[in-house]
Design an enzyme around this catalytic site. Structure first.
Site, PDB file in Angstrom:
ATOM      1  N   ARG A 108     120.239   3.316 117.883  1.00 30.51           N
ATOM      2  CA  ARG A 108     120.385   3.986 119.173  1.00 30.51           C
ATOM      3  C   ARG A 108     119.249   3.662 120.126  1.00 30.51           C
ATOM      4  NH1 ARG A 108     119.966  10.364 119.655  1.00 30.51           N
ATOM      5  NH2 ARG A 108     118.208   9.836 120.982  1.00 30.51           N
ATOM      6  N   LYS A 151     128.383  17.323 123.092  1.00 31.41           N
ATOM      7  CA  LYS A 151     128.466  17.454 121.637  1.00 31.41           C
ATOM      8  C   LYS A 151     128.475  18.937 121.308  1.00 31.41           C
ATOM      9  CE  LYS A 151     123.514  16.474 121.181  1.00 31.41           C
ATOM     10  NZ  LYS A 151     122.551  15.487 120.732  1.00 31.41           N
ATOM     11  N   LYS A 193     132.356  14.350 115.373  1.00 36.18           N
ATOM     12  CA  LYS A 193     130.984  13.843 115.456  1.00 36.18           C
ATOM     13  C   LYS A 193     130.539  13.597 114.020  1.00 36.18           C
ATOM     14  CE  LYS A 193     126.420  15.093 117.328  1.00 36.18           C
ATOM     15  NZ  LYS A 193     125.856  13.989 116.594  1.00 36.18           N
ATOM     16  N   GLU A 248     129.550   4.910 114.991  1.00 37.97           N
ATOM     17  CA  GLU A 248     128.732   5.604 113.999  1.00 37.97           C
ATOM     18  C   GLU A 248     128.736   4.774 112.726  1.00 37.97           C
ATOM     19  OE1 GLU A 248     127.687   8.583 115.215  1.00 37.97           O
ATOM     20  OE2 GLU A 248     126.516   9.293 113.490  1.00 37.97           O
TER      21      GLU A 248
END
Ligand SMILES: [Zn+2]
Lengths: 529, 332
Positions: A250, A399, A230, A275
């Site tokens: 996002r 996550k 992540k 990302e």
């Protein structure tokens, strides 16, 4: 403008969602274009510009009102716009308007003016408004409208007005721009559904749940899940038709203008979820580096060269006009890999799939993430059979953030909180010792403690007061907080040279002498990679 | 004058003003629960305040009462004279004027300067020391004229005639002021009252106030919900979203209070309409009043003490905080 203010008041004070939708529907039926479209944009949060900056209002207020009284008022009310709306001191000789301008007139007027003109117009309006109207204007102008109505309820209201499913609105929403004339023409029956097939639009992204170690880890196995890093950048959606490329945040905000280097490099046709980071000389940069490129309307060439934008691709939603959303993650990852090897992209790398054979391996990987000085925030663990849906479906993606960093810092200043906390010292600034035995502030936090603890800290502050700077109370250097934070960045604005990300009070170390709190060097050691 | 745990104390006359605990001798400025308490040996108050205290069972048979109409003097002994001046807060509310050795101290209790048809308006009494409250002492508190707020309610009754407008008001003062103002604005329908508002409303009537027709909610059969539609029901603030309000068809919870100026406060009470109705002086009036009394020293009892003290000092007026405890801001 008065109808808009009235609507906001009505929505604000109405509790049920259904009643809110009815109120909004009535408004949209009564008010004409383009005002209603601007209203929709204000409520759904799709306005792409501020009418004026917060600091303009603030400086206007500082000229007119005693700063100490303003701070006390703001602490009590809980936020700036309402404080100004209520306490606005009229100009000595206010210019009186016969009527308040319409919403679209207000927007056009602000947009056509230069800095000084914006100030004057703001004063003119505020002088002629009631507190409610002022509140509406300030919230509209700084895009800070929070009236308990989500973008989704707005879309639902629009769908109900046209008696269609919300999906119909969702499918065109991100291709439309305020004041939504084409949308209302369709709702009114004067035109067809807006055709957006040639436009690059944003599709709402899929999000992960924070993992519940006890409940979720047993569900995970190498056969059913994949693990990825992540990364600590910003999540983006990159959409390209070969000729044009757009980058959305996002939330669906078009941020292409900030990253022309990245957008210009894309030759792949499709929609990629990934990302955004910066990559200099083959090395990925920290969030701090990336931050220098965020919110730049027009980044300079020098900045772009120094900090080129880069994407780590997690997922692919569309490839050459084929939607892959209904495919499993396993299939999507394969297609993503093929696409990137067939048409290599200089600025896009695929997110590495981290091999693991057991849950212990995952623990180990997460431990590794913690050694990256904040560059990697933790792990993403995804069910390979999951299809791509917007929102946060259960048990699809997890996550698993690495543990926060912890430091023992010394309380330096306290100020009163807002709203319910306005009688307590609940906002704390704390610091670390430097080599010369000086305490330098490294951050502020106002949560992480219980109500009981708040009372105790408040009492401590009251008994250990030193100097006072406006609303800020300096205290004796005697109370140690164990502070948790996600990462730290170098910061020129702070005397310590560092700023913490997401700091919170982890524990109160009543037992620990202040002299034994951490030094700045411990922070340096923590974040150095 | 001094501050004691029991409250403000006048030593030469051995008497307290609005004490929080039972004492031998007390001056009571007005009938609100955080000022008037039971169990005192001897009470000095206006006749209206005594009547309110009696209605609320704050006076016992053995309590010695001295009823002083506004302006009438009484010798408290040791050279201290007491008289009351109107405070404009609620029926019978008074400022306690104490004179001793050529100087005058005025303890204003709670007061307001905005017009109120249900009580006598505030009288400025020049003095050496003025003791003021600071409930709404922040520049954000600028109370609108009551007529505007009442107009809001009347407009809503017209646009939402199917909804029962349940207005939360304090039983003493707020309730009667709102009713009276509505009558003056031309509202002619009967008011429907929660049981807790009955006795004090009757007491106001016994002092010559006229609220037109009002009916107890409990006198209407449960099945006749339609009676209340498009009408005004008055009840204590806590009841607007409580079980009690479920007896009404499509209720519209409304709160009438000075706090309603702050949005978050109104939301907290789950009010769908917020009427800004305050029985306290707002920011401008607090400062104006302190200036008009000509007092060299201002003492501040309760509320947003720090802000008022600061603003007065900036105007060159001596102001000190008394750090009084025990005043409850949820009771006005
Ligand atoms: Zn009172």
């Amino acid at each position: 403008m008065d109808e808009f203010a009235q609507l906001l008041d009505d929505l604000y004070f109405t509790n049920s969602n259904l009643a809110k939708e009815i109120i909004l529907t009535n408004y949209l039926r009564q008010v004409s274009d383009p005002d209603r479209g601007w209203t929709i944009a204000a409520i759904a949060g799709t306005l792409s510009f501020d009418l004026f900056k917060r600091n303009v209002i603030k400086s206007l207020m500082m000229e007119r009102m005693d700063p100490f009284l303003f701070d006390m008022s703001k602490d009590y009310v809980g936020e700036m716009s309402e404080t100004i709306a209520l306490a606005w001191p009229q100009s000595p000789e206010p210019v009186r308007l016969n009527r308040l301008p319409e919403l679209h007139e207000v927007i056009a007027e602000f947009q056509s003016r230069n800095k000084a003109g914006i100030r004057d117009y703001l004063v003119l309006l505020l002088d002629n408004m009631t507190p409610s109207q002022r509140w509406a204007l300030l919230k509209l102008g700084t895009r800070g409208l929070r009236i308990g109505m989500s973008a989704r309820s707005v879309k639902l209201t629009l769908a109900k007005m046209k008696a269609v499913e919300i999906d119909v609105i969702e499918s065109i929403w991100h291709g439309l721009i305020p004041p939504y004339l084409d949308l209302f023409a369709w709702i009114d029956g004067r035109a067809d559904l807006p055709d957006l097939s040639d436009k690059l639009t944003f599709s709402p992204v899929m999000l992960a749940h924070p993992i519940d170690e006890d409940k979720d880890l047993p569900r995970i196995s190498p056969e059913t899940h994949i693990a990825e890093w992540k990364w600590d950048g910003i999540r983006v959606q990159l959409s390209s038709n070969g000729a044009e490329t757009k980058i959305f945040s996002r939330k669906g905000e078009d941020i292409t203008h900030s990253f022309p280097d990245l957008a210009g490099s894309v030759t792949l046709q499709g929609v990629i979820d990934g990302e955004l980071l910066v990559k200099t000389g083959g090395e990925l940069g920290s969030f701090n580096d990336l931050q220098q490129r965020l919110n730049k309307k027009k980044p300079t060439k020098a900045l772009i060269e120094k900090l080129p934008a880069h994407i780590i691709a997690y997922d692919i939603l569309e490839l050459e006009n084929d939607s892959l959303r209904q495919e499993t993650l396993l299939v999507r990852r394969e297609r993503l890999g093929e696409a990137l090897s067939e048409t290599p992209q200089s600025r896009i790398d695929i997110s590495e799939i981290l091999p693991f054979e057991s849950i212990e391996d995952l623990h180990y990987l997460r431990e590794q993430a913690a050694q990256t000085g904040g560059l990697i925030e933790g792990l993403m663990i995804k069910d390979v059979s999951s299809i791509y849906v917007s929102g946060r479906p259960k048990h699809a993606w997890y996550k698993w953030k690495r543990d926060p960093f912890l430091l023992d810092a010394v309380l330096m200043y306290a100020r009163r909180g807002t709203g319910k906390r306005s009688s307590y010292y609940s906002d704390y600034t704390f610091g670390l010792w430097n080599e010369d035995g000086e305490l330098l502030p490294i951050g502020k936090a106002y949560f992480g403690f219980t109500d009981e603890e708040l009372k105790e800290i408040d009492k401590w502050v009251r008994n250990h007061k030193l100097q006072r700077f406006g609303p800020v109370q300096e205290v004796e250097k005697g109370l140690v907080f164990e502070v948790a934070f996600d990462s730290a960045q170098e910061s020129k604005r702070h005397k310590s040279g560092y700023a913490l990300r997401f700091p919170r009070i982890h524990r109160i170390r009543w037992d620990k002498p202040a002299a034994e709190a951490d030094k700045l060097s411990s922070l340096e050691a923590l974040i150095c990679t | 004058m001094q501050v004691r745990p029991e409250g403000l104390y006048c030593a030469p006359a051995d008497i307290y003003i609005d004490p929080h605990h039972p004492v031998d001798r007390a001056i009571i400025t007005h009938g609100h629960a955080d000022h008037a308490r039971s169990g005192h040996g001897e009470v000095f108050a206006t006749p209206e305040t005594l009547a309110i205290m009696r209605t609320r069972y704050y006076l016992k048979d053995e309590t010695a009462e001295t009823g002083l109409p506004y302006g009438q003097r009484v010798d408290l002994g040791n050279g201290v004279t007491l008289w009351f001046a109107s405070a404009g807060h609620i029926l019978g509310s008074a400022q306690a004027v104490l004179e001793y050795d050529g100087s005058r101290v005025v303890a204003a209790g709670d007061y307001k300067r905005h017009p109120d048809p249900s009580c006598v308006s505030f009288e400025v009494v020049p003095c050496d020391v003025f003791i003021t409250e600071a409930t709404f002492a922040l520049p954000v508190f600028q109370h609108p004229p009551l007529e505007i707020e009442v107009e809001k309610l009347l407009r809503s009754l017209k646009t939402l005639p199917h909804r029962t407008h349940i207005v939360g008001v304090y039983a003493l003062g707020k309730c009667q002021r709102v009713m009276k103002t509505l009558r003056l604005a031309g509202y002619e329908e009967p008011f429907y009252l929660h049981g807790a508002l009955k006795k004090l409303t009757q007491l106001y009537e016994s002092y010559g106030q006229d609220f037109g027709e009002w009916i107890m909610v409990s006198d209407i059969p449960r099945a006749d919900k339609h009676v209340f539609q498009g009408k005004i029901v008055l009840c204590p603030p806590a009841q607007i979203n409580d079980r009690w309000s479920r007896r009404f068809e499509d209720p519209l919870p409304t709160v009438a209070s000075g706090w309603m100026q702050i949005r978050a406060r109104a939301r907290q009470k789950r009010a769908e309409m917020a009427l800004v109705v305050s029985d306290h002086a707002d920011w401008g009036d607090l400062i104006r009043t302190c200036e008009e009394t000509g007092a060299k020293d201002i003492w501040i009892t309760h509320g947003r003490v720090e802000a008022l003290q600061y603003a007065l000092k900036k105007r060159g007026i001596n102001a000190k905080a008394l750090n009084m405890i025990g005043r409850d801001e949820s009771v006005e």
